[in-house]
Design an enzyme around this catalytic site. Structure first.
Site, PDB file in Angstrom:
ATOM      1  N   HIS A 264      40.839 -18.388  12.676  1.00 28.10           N
ATOM      2  CA  HIS A 264      39.900 -19.193  13.473  1.00 28.10           C
ATOM      3  C   HIS A 264      40.237 -19.107  14.972  1.00 28.10           C
ATOM      4  CE1 HIS A 264      38.116 -20.614   9.851  1.00 28.10           C
ATOM      5  NE2 HIS A 264      39.193 -21.277   9.472  1.00 28.10           N
ATOM      6  N   ASP A 315      35.884 -16.704   4.444  1.00 29.66           N
ATOM      7  CA  ASP A 315      36.447 -18.054   4.428  1.00 29.66           C
ATOM      8  C   ASP A 315      35.860 -18.944   3.330  1.00 29.66           C
ATOM      9  OD1 ASP A 315      37.695 -20.424   5.063  1.00 29.66           O
ATOM     10  OD2 ASP A 315      36.912 -20.596   7.086  1.00 29.66           O
TER      11      ASP A 315
END
Lengths: 407, 407
Positions: A264, A315
């Site tokens: 991220h 993800d």
């Protein structure tokens, strides 16, 4: 030995026409291009479309796939989504998790992904007691990958706390080994070379134990992944507890480096970007999840320019489509800056292929080159989305989708 | 008369199970739901998946499809993209444009779109001379729609200037009728009830001529579309020339109202939002184009709350997928605000179906209800993307793609 005549192939970021490939024992034994190739036909199979290295999905939480389409009914934040995800996590058993993961990894394979980094923290029984084999859940994921035919790096995750200074709560008891030494003992007992390491986040592993995980990874020459600054709240909590940013905390604990991936990396300071870049830490962006969870837009280009190579992950699997992830990085930059052209198609393809593989410890994957594994996929050029878009790197990144992978 | 048993159907924003539909002369003659429906089988055809009203693509420039995958090679802005688009526009003939449009409209049909609003300004020969039939280009588009089996509203566009106070340049001579009265004469001579009106923008139609186009549309009870504030530069130019925002200019000229659609509506003041909302003007968002062109993120929710109904378009056709457009509206709000849940799935489906149809002047489309046209499409629930996501409105908006339309 098999011989393939590829109508188009992605070589070093460019699509070349008429590429002759020889494959022996699953490895690429020869690559030739040029006008002579067109005439070769004896014993070779012709492959239409653009053939490219299989994609590396560097950040997966397989069980989140079960939430697709189910977390959208209400207003809310990342944290309300997390509650739903936790309810799901309570219910899974090794058997049901394996069945679910076979589906998820099969979806990845169908959309052109040949390697996955599974960020795995659902280790124990619901009350926190280890299974008879403490690695039973991890083994279920490895078995699922085998069944689906995908290469896996099981990023076995150390997850010890509900927040800085807070004991695990509820379902988090399934995640926690108690402390990092016991995490290392369990992982040591795994006995499978596909196992790598992960630190869930600076919220979930106390500062003084970060080095234990990093040390294990270093000793085993294993990839080490860590969620980093996905939420502003994480930064605030870290600053309040330790007086430094999460990136600085990881840097001080020796977590960063060329075998490490920061996942991220959304809310960073300029110093954070420099620390990540100078240490050669990979930055794994997950644009379709980051927009779904309203995380914000991370500084992908600044990180790249500072020295952090980009990788990509699906993800939460709200979407499984690495083509969407590639263009998502560029599209989010465009929305944030009102300028086009931050990333070239070749750079985004590198992220999705060889840089991604390398961040998983798979240096033998992600390129069409002699000695590499022949984990190849092909994108059709006659689908509704790709027709007329050209046999180019730009067409792969900006026109194709996972639904256009034909083989 | 045909009888369909729909396993799942989208009715009034909710997915219902076991819906029995009777269709007569292309219109829906009966809709019944409830437990008794499950037992009906004689003479009926069962349709698996979720059946829904065909989608309305309210903003299309068909010829831009030829640029897909081809405008990404260089850094640049909206304006550099526009140069490439203009080069393409120079080359098209009625025949080649028809062939291209058949492909584009067929792609729309394959991805669940049954009605299109074609924002058409490529009227004349390259030097600006009208064709023998001055509406030959428009007729080519109507013929293409017929061939592809899509319903069309040809939004015949008045495009007179290169900017405020500037004569048409280069390929823009193909767009210009000279003045709005001659635009109206040409459109009047078209003689096809599928023709509606458009003002390219406040840059391309001088203030004093806006009312001519609006008057023609009013007299013919025809939809009127207009590009609005897609770029900050348009606002600046308008403020410099007229001392008001583009929205205020349109309001003063009587352009706004419940038959009008403002396309993009990206960079608005609070007063602009109020003017659009209070007049009941539709707001057509094109998220996949707006991110591709780095336009920015418009205030979709504020517009809705002020009274402007949302519609959707694939515009430049970098992507043709109204499912992506639906979720794009919500995802962009999430990126801009770091909050989830701005739009419900039912609201986004309304935008893509009946509000979209209404903005094109097709009040008889976009709902599964008695008296409506039976322009229906079906999304499969066993594709890689939709399986396990549930038979819900949320699954349609947040899991499905155009590739999952099975009929």
């Amino acid at each position: 030995m098999s011989v393939l005549r590829l109508e188009h192939a992605l070589l070093d970021g460019r699509v070349e026409d008429d590429v002759l490939l020889t494959v022996e024992d699953g490895l690429i034994a020869g690559v030739s291009t040029g006008p002579s190739v067109g005439g070769v036909s004896t014993g070779s199979t012709t492959v239409a479309g653009i053939t490219m290295p299989g994609l590396a999905n560097c950040h997966s939480h397989a069980f989140h796939r079960a939430l697709r389409g189910r977390t959208q009914a209400e207003r809310g934040s990342f944290w309300t989504w997390r509650e739903q995800m936790y309810r799901l996590a309570e219910e899974l058993t090794p058997d049901s998790y394996k069945d679910l993961a076979v589906e998820v990894y099969s979806e990845m394979r169908a959309t052109g992904i040949t390697a996955v980094g599974e960020f795995h923290y659902l280790h124990h029984q619901p009350d926190g007691t280890p299974y008879d084999d403490p690695n039973e859940m991890g083994r279920a994921l490895l078995a699922a990958a085998d069944e689906a035919g995908i290469r896996i790096r099981l990023l076995d995750t150390c997850y010890l706390a509900a927040g800085i200074g807070r004991q695990p709560e509820g379902v988090q008891r399934r995640f926690s080994d108690g402390d990092a030494d016991r995490w290392a003992e369990r992982v040591e007992a795994f006995g499978d070379e596909r196992v790598g390491a992960a630190i869930h986040s600076v919220r979930a592993v106390p500062r003084e134990q970060l080095g234990v995980v990093a040390g294990w990874a270093r000793r085993h020459d294993a990839p080490l992944h860590v969620h980093l600054s996905e939420q502003v709240a994480e930064n605030e909590e870290c600053l309040a507890a330790y007086g430094v940013t999460p990136t600085q905390l990881l840097a001080d604990a020796g977590v960063l480096g060329p075998m490490t991936t920061a996942v991220h990396a959304t809310h960073l300071t300029e110093t954070d970007v420099r620390l990540l870049g100078e240490s050669g830490t990979f930055a794994c962006f997950c644009p379709t999840t980051e927009r779904d969870l309203a995380d914000g837009i991370g500084p992908s280009r600044f990180l790249h320019d500072a020295g952090s190579r980009l990788t990509l992950g699906s993800d939460s699997h709200a979407v499984i489509d690495l083509f969407e992830e590639m263009r998502g990085v560029e599209m989010h930059e465009r929305l944030a800056t009102r300028q086009r052209g931050h990333w070239s198609a070749a750079e985004l393809l590198a992220a999705a292929t060889y840089d991604g593989h390398e961040s998983l410890g798979f240096a033998d994957g992600g390129r069409i080159a002699v000695g590499q594994r022949a984990d190849l996929v092909t994108v059709g050029l006659d689908t509704w989305r790709t027709r007329g878009a050209g046999a180019t790197a730009e067409a792969l990144v900006f026109a194709a989708t996972g639904a256009d992978v034909v083989a």
